[in-house]
Design a protein around this motif. Structure first.
Motif, PDB file in Angstrom:
ATOM      1  N   GLU A 222     106.955 -25.391  22.553  1.00  0.00           N
ATOM      2  CA  GLU A 222     105.553 -25.678  22.240  1.00  0.00           C
ATOM      3  C   GLU A 222     105.161 -24.908  20.983  1.00  0.00           C
ATOM      4  OE1 GLU A 222     102.760 -25.621  25.541  1.00  0.00           O
ATOM      5  OE2 GLU A 222     104.470 -25.524  26.918  1.00  0.00           O
ATOM      6  N   ILE A 223     104.730 -25.636  19.990  1.00  0.00           N
ATOM      7  CA  ILE A 223     104.504 -25.037  18.677  1.00  0.00           C
ATOM      8  C   ILE A 223     103.368 -24.023  18.679  1.00  0.00           C
ATOM      9  CG2 ILE A 223     102.772 -26.490  17.512  1.00  0.00           C
ATOM     10  CD1 ILE A 223     105.120 -26.923  15.371  1.00  0.00           C
ATOM     11  N   ASP A 224     102.440 -24.135  19.644  1.00  0.00           N
ATOM     12  CA  ASP A 224     101.301 -23.205  19.700  1.00  0.00           C
ATOM     13  C   ASP A 224     101.631 -21.888  20.384  1.00  0.00           C
ATOM     14  OD1 ASP A 224      99.464 -24.873  18.381  1.00  0.00           O
ATOM     15  OD2 ASP A 224      99.098 -26.017  20.209  1.00  0.00           O
ATOM     16  N   LYS A 225     102.883 -21.720  20.808  1.00  0.00           N
ATOM     17  CA  LYS A 225     103.255 -20.491  21.518  1.00  0.00           C
ATOM     18  C   LYS A 225     104.200 -19.606  20.699  1.00  0.00           C
ATOM     19  CE  LYS A 225     102.615 -22.183  26.244  1.00  0.00           C
ATOM     20  NZ  LYS A 225     103.255 -22.383  27.569  1.00  0.00           N
ATOM     21  N   LEU A 226     104.099 -19.704  19.376  1.00  0.00           N
ATOM     22  CA  LEU A 226     104.982 -18.916  18.514  1.00  0.00           C
ATOM     23  C   LEU A 226     104.348 -17.606  18.062  1.00  0.00           C
ATOM     24  CD1 LEU A 226     106.509 -21.798  16.353  1.00  0.00           C
ATOM     25  CD2 LEU A 226     107.705 -20.405  18.047  1.00  0.00           C
ATOM     26  N   GLY A 227     103.226 -17.243  18.675  1.00  0.00           N
ATOM     27  CA  GLY A 227     102.613 -15.950  18.372  1.00  0.00           C
ATOM     28  C   GLY A 227     101.512 -15.992  17.346  1.00  0.00           C
ATOM     29  N   GLN A 228     101.018 -17.183  17.012  1.00  0.00           N
ATOM     30  CA  GLN A 228      99.985 -17.293  15.986  1.00  0.00           C
ATOM     31  C   GLN A 228      98.630 -16.783  16.474  1.00  0.00           C
ATOM     32  OE1 GLN A 228     101.793 -19.808  17.415  1.00  0.00           O
ATOM     33  NE2 GLN A 228     101.831 -21.598  16.082  1.00  0.00           N
ATOM     34  N   GLN A 229      97.807 -16.429  15.511  1.00  0.00           N
ATOM     35  CA  GLN A 229      96.417 -16.126  15.821  1.00  0.00           C
ATOM     36  C   GLN A 229      95.691 -17.447  16.086  1.00  0.00           C
ATOM     37  OE1 GLN A 229      94.578 -13.135  13.177  1.00  0.00           O
ATOM     38  NE2 GLN A 229      96.556 -12.969  12.171  1.00  0.00           N
ATOM     39  N   LYS A 230      94.713 -17.418  16.956  1.00  0.00           N
ATOM     40  CA  LYS A 230      94.001 -18.644  17.336  1.00  0.00           C
ATOM     41  C   LYS A 230      92.735 -18.822  16.504  1.00  0.00           C
ATOM     42  CE  LYS A 230      97.135 -18.915  20.478  1.00  0.00           C
ATOM     43  NZ  LYS A 230      98.319 -19.773  20.255  1.00  0.00           N
ATOM     44  N   ASN A 231      92.897 -18.770  15.180  1.00  0.00           N
ATOM     45  CA  ASN A 231      91.740 -18.944  14.303  1.00  0.00           C
ATOM     46  C   ASN A 231      92.215 -19.587  13.001  1.00  0.00           C
ATOM     47  OD1 ASN A 231      93.059 -16.872  12.900  1.00  0.00           O
ATOM     48  ND2 ASN A 231      91.781 -15.279  13.826  1.00  0.00           N
ATOM     49  N   SER A 232      91.538 -19.308  11.934  1.00  0.00           N
ATOM     50  CA  SER A 232      91.894 -19.916  10.645  1.00  0.00           C
ATOM     51  C   SER A 232      93.258 -19.460  10.142  1.00  0.00           C
ATOM     52  CB  SER A 232      90.831 -19.587   9.591  1.00  0.00           C
ATOM     53  OG  SER A 232      90.735 -18.173   9.409  1.00  0.00           O
ATOM     54  N   LYS A 233      93.813 -18.393  10.753  1.00  0.00           N
ATOM     55  CA  LYS A 233      95.130 -17.899  10.335  1.00  0.00           C
ATOM     56  C   LYS A 233      96.252 -18.409  11.244  1.00  0.00           C
ATOM     57  CE  LYS A 233      93.310 -13.687   8.214  1.00  0.00           C
ATOM     58  NZ  LYS A 233      93.352 -12.206   8.188  1.00  0.00           N
ATOM     59  N   ASN A 234      96.015 -19.537  11.879  1.00  0.00           N
ATOM     60  CA  ASN A 234      96.988 -20.132  12.794  1.00  0.00           C
ATOM     61  C   ASN A 234      98.021 -20.931  11.989  1.00  0.00           C
ATOM     62  OD1 ASN A 234      98.369 -21.535  14.771  1.00  0.00           O
ATOM     63  ND2 ASN A 234      96.528 -22.022  15.950  1.00  0.00           N
ATOM     64  N   TYR A 235      99.074 -20.245  11.541  1.00  0.00           N
ATOM     65  CA  TYR A 235     100.086 -20.860  10.683  1.00  0.00           C
ATOM     66  C   TYR A 235     101.480 -20.760  11.316  1.00  0.00           C
ATOM     67  CZ  TYR A 235      96.931 -21.085   6.613  1.00  0.00           C
ATOM     68  OH  TYR A 235      95.916 -21.385   5.748  1.00  0.00           O
ATOM     69  N   ILE A 236     102.300 -21.747  10.995  1.00  0.00           N
ATOM     70  CA  ILE A 236     103.731 -21.686  11.297  1.00  0.00           C
ATOM     71  C   ILE A 236     104.493 -21.808   9.980  1.00  0.00           C
ATOM     72  CG2 ILE A 236     103.534 -22.668  13.603  1.00  0.00           C
ATOM     73  CD1 ILE A 236     104.609 -25.341  12.312  1.00  0.00           C
ATOM     74  N   ALA A 237     105.761 -21.455  10.027  1.00  0.00           N
ATOM     75  CA  ALA A 237     106.635 -21.644   8.863  1.00  0.00           C
ATOM     76  C   ALA A 237     107.830 -22.484   9.293  1.00  0.00           C
ATOM     77  CB  ALA A 237     107.110 -20.299   8.313  1.00  0.00           C
ATOM     78  N   ILE A 238     108.136 -23.488   8.500  1.00  0.00           N
ATOM     79  CA  ILE A 238     109.358 -24.266   8.697  1.00  0.00           C
ATOM     80  C   ILE A 238     110.325 -23.834   7.611  1.00  0.00           C
ATOM     81  CG2 ILE A 238     110.386 -26.565   8.716  1.00  0.00           C
ATOM     82  CD1 ILE A 238     107.701 -27.624   9.704  1.00  0.00           C
ATOM     83  N   VAL A 239     111.453 -23.299   8.021  1.00  0.00           N
ATOM     84  CA  VAL A 239     112.441 -22.734   7.097  1.00  0.00           C
ATOM     85  C   VAL A 239     113.673 -23.628   7.089  1.00  0.00           C
ATOM     86  CG1 VAL A 239     113.834 -20.712   6.511  1.00  0.00           C
ATOM     87  CG2 VAL A 239     111.578 -20.412   7.581  1.00  0.00           C
ATOM     88  N   HIS A 240     114.019 -24.112   5.921  1.00  0.00           N
ATOM     89  CA  HIS A 240     115.179 -25.006   5.760  1.00  0.00           C
ATOM     90  C   HIS A 240     116.160 -24.331   4.800  1.00  0.00           C
ATOM     91  CE1 HIS A 240     117.526 -28.563   5.812  1.00  0.00           C
ATOM     92  NE2 HIS A 240     117.144 -29.048   4.644  1.00  0.00           N
ATOM     93  N   ILE A 241     117.390 -24.103   5.256  1.00  0.00           N
ATOM     94  CA  ILE A 241     118.398 -23.352   4.497  1.00  0.00           C
ATOM     95  C   ILE A 241     119.675 -24.177   4.389  1.00  0.00           C
ATOM     96  CG2 ILE A 241     119.758 -21.209   4.390  1.00  0.00           C
ATOM     97  CD1 ILE A 241     117.567 -19.882   6.086  1.00  0.00           C
ATOM     98  N   ASP A 242     120.311 -24.114   3.228  1.00  0.00           N
ATOM     99  CA  ASP A 242     121.554 -24.866   3.024  1.00  0.00           C
ATOM    100  C   ASP A 242     122.487 -24.044   2.137  1.00  0.00           C
ATOM    101  OD1 ASP A 242     123.185 -27.148   3.392  1.00  0.00           O
ATOM    102  OD2 ASP A 242     122.642 -27.891   1.412  1.00  0.00           O
ATOM    103  N   GLY A 243     123.764 -24.041   2.483  1.00  0.00           N
ATOM    104  CA  GLY A 243     124.756 -23.308   1.699  1.00  0.00           C
ATOM    105  C   GLY A 243     124.957 -23.918   0.324  1.00  0.00           C
ATOM    106  N   ASN A 244     125.363 -23.107  -0.615  1.00  0.00           N
ATOM    107  CA  ASN A 244     125.592 -23.572  -1.993  1.00  0.00           C
ATOM    108  C   ASN A 244     127.010 -24.103  -2.166  1.00  0.00           C
ATOM    109  OD1 ASN A 244     123.010 -22.818  -2.761  1.00  0.00           O
ATOM    110  ND2 ASN A 244     123.641 -20.781  -3.441  1.00  0.00           N
ATOM    111  N   LYS A 245     127.103 -25.343  -2.573  1.00  0.00           N
ATOM    112  CA  LYS A 245     128.377 -25.994  -2.943  1.00  0.00           C
ATOM    113  C   LYS A 245     129.402 -26.007  -1.805  1.00  0.00           C
ATOM    114  CE  LYS A 245     127.924 -25.252  -7.919  1.00  0.00           C
ATOM    115  NZ  LYS A 245     128.573 -24.787  -9.155  1.00  0.00           N
ATOM    116  N   ILE A 246     128.921 -25.999  -0.566  1.00  0.00           N
ATOM    117  CA  ILE A 246     129.853 -26.066   0.565  1.00  0.00           C
ATOM    118  C   ILE A 246     130.495 -27.449   0.638  1.00  0.00           C
ATOM    119  CG2 ILE A 246     130.109 -25.876   3.064  1.00  0.00           C
ATOM    120  CD1 ILE A 246     129.632 -23.212   1.677  1.00  0.00           C
TER     121      ILE A 246
END
Length: 524
Positions: A222-246
């Protein structure tokens, strides 16, 4: 000559399939399905075709140096599995007409996918004269055949949509009358398949990453249970990582044994690095750096703490995870630096990352596309600078949509230049003096220096970036009188005296990131 029939399987449009839903549960389930087709359906299809039972499809991993298909009694073999691909080898010769057997396998496997995991798209290349002694050339021909088939055939793996069908609220497919979600809404077969395996997906994640913490911590879907504040600072981060020249390294493999070992090494590095960032997060929770006192509202379930991150996709060198918004940049950097502890074919495992920081209610797929675009920007910078590791991030507090390059051009360009300074080099801080103005270390030092600025003065500094040179000078003089000097870093003086140099400024990114890089993590 060691000739055989080879089938190369590729999973098409993985990202679209996994991230098309705005429900984290669906995304996790979809990722599990994509990974599992090479464990479950692949195994069962081979067992049906060869009328066998208990086939071990992991022999290649357990004994990468041994090619079993060259032995008399072995009729087929898994060449390797990794990164959304699988290579299956079928013995050819007078006693074995395996071209038809290979085609039978493709029919059996794809029918199974249609029935059990609708929506998954696959493509195949078949080589009737695959020469193990000329492995590199044979793989090139097989990849060419695969690409040709991708361009020729566009498989339909879901029900066609018509004007009188109800749309599924979770996907872009037609809803079906016999399939409902937990809210009793009619949904598509694609969504239903993802939901049904989401619990299994979490169980596998626990087995892979939480063995040492299973009595204390758990993952959420559940995306709302990642520890965010329940106000205007309610943000998540989606992190996408890929190896170089693999991908290039895989194409240059000269033998089956080499490609197997490379696949194993890449997977081990990715898995181990993710385990390490889990350990980092647990450590910071125990040290109260990630705590309610510092604005992290961690949830609890079954007397266990819900971790503020969860992996969505870990496939070879490609990794995507979701976390509380203020952890995105820090965890991306940590993950890349962990990868750099590993050697891949005698060279450092370098990688790039895109970090999309958005409101929790922001459409998930659009947020993922931003992360993907940021990764592409980081990759471009990496290719210009000797294959180094780079990271780029973007904070979206509004409703910007479209390609990230277009967003930056349209909304973050002024007459003075480009407000966005990234991408940032991750692997340039070998010591306290060894970094450039495009290094992530420079960004963090800038953030530290700006932390002394009151909030209203930070906003005044932000506004100054849009002003003409004379006004900028007056604003900086006003700051100086109040002993609010910009961080003195060992770089171009124009940044300090004018905020801009060569149409670039490092201050906008630093101001944007100041709320998304907790002070307790800046020195980590």
């Amino acid at each position: 000559m060691n000739n055989c029939v080879a089938v190369l399987i590729d999973t098409v449009s993985i990202q679209e399939y996994i991230f098309s839903s705005n429900k984290l549960k669906d995304n996790i389930g979809a990722s599990f399905i994509v990974d599992n087709i090479y464990k479950d359906q692949l195994k069962r299809a081979l067992e049906i075709v060869f009328k066998a039972s208990n086939i071990n499809i992991n022999t290649w991993r357990e004994n990468p140096d041994i090619i079993q298909i060259t032995q008399n009694k072995v009729e087929f073999e898994v060449g390797y599995i990794g990164g959304g691909n699988a290579l299956i080898l079928f013995k050819e010769g007078e006693r074995y007409n395996r071209v038809e057997k290979a085609k039978e396998f493709v029919r059996t496997f794809t029918k199974m996918l249609l029935e059990e995991v609708p929506g998954v798209k696959t493509a195949f290349g078949i080589a009737a004269d695959f020469n193990l002694d000329k492995f590199e050339d044979s793989m090139k021909k097989l990849h060419k055949e695969l690409q040709m088939n991708k361009n020729k055939f566009f498989s339909l793996v879901t029900l066609q949509k018509h004007g009188f069908t109800l749309d599924c609220p979770r996907t872009d497919e037609s809803a079906e009358f016999d399939k409902k979600d937990e809210e009793e809404s009619f949904i598509s077969a694609v969504a239903k398949a993802k939901i049904e395996v989401s619990k299994k997906a979490r169980e596998r994640m626990k087995e892979c990453y939480l063995k040492n913490y299973e009595n204390e911590y758990l993952f959420t879907d559940e995306i709302d249970k990642l520890g965010q504040q329940k106000n205007s600072k309610n943000y998540i981060a989606i992190v996408h990582i890929d190896g170089n020249k693999i991908g290039e390294k895989f194409k240059k493999c000269e033998s089956l044994q080499e490609i197997r070992k490379l696949s194993i090494d890449v997977e081990n590095a990715s898995q181990s690095s993710f385990k390490r960032i889990i350990e980092e997060v647990v450590d910071k929770i125990k040290k109260k750096i990630i705590s309610k006192e510092n604005g992290f509202y961690l949830s609890s379930e079954d007397e266990k703490t819900v971790l503020p991150l969860i992996p969505v996709l870990i496939a070879g060198d490609e990794v995507t995870f979701v976390c509380e918004g203020r952890l995105g940049i820090w965890l991306a950097e940590k993950y890349i630096k962990e990868l750099m502890n590993y050697k891949i074919q005698n060279s450092v495992f370098s990688a790039c990352a895109g970090v999309s920081i958005v409101k929790s209610k922001y459409p998930f797929y659009r947020a993922y596309l931003i992360a993907e675009g940021l990764l592409s920007r980081a990759k471009r910078k990496s290719r210009e600078n000797g294959n180094s590791s780079y990271l780029d991030f973007f904070v979206s507090s509004g409703g910007c949509s479209g390609e990230i390059d277009d967003i930056l051009e349209k909304h973050f360009s002024t007459i003075n230049g480009n407000l966005h300074f990234g991408p940032y080099k991750v692997d340039s801080d070998c010591d306290t003096n060894c970094y450039n103005d495009d290094s992530l270390k420079y960004l963090k030092e800038n953030i530290k220096g700006l932390l002394k600025f009151p909030r209203n003065k930070l906003m005044r500094l932000r506004e100054a970036l849009f002003e003409e040179k004379e006004i900028r000078k007056l604003i900086l003089e006003e700051f100086s009188v109040k002993d609010l000097n910009l961080p003195k870093l060992p770089f171009k003086k124009d940044y300090i005296t004018d905020l801009w140099e060569n149409k670039k400024t490092p201050y906008f990114d630093a101001i944007e990131a100041i709320d998304f890089y907790p002070e307790g993590l800046l020195n980590e």
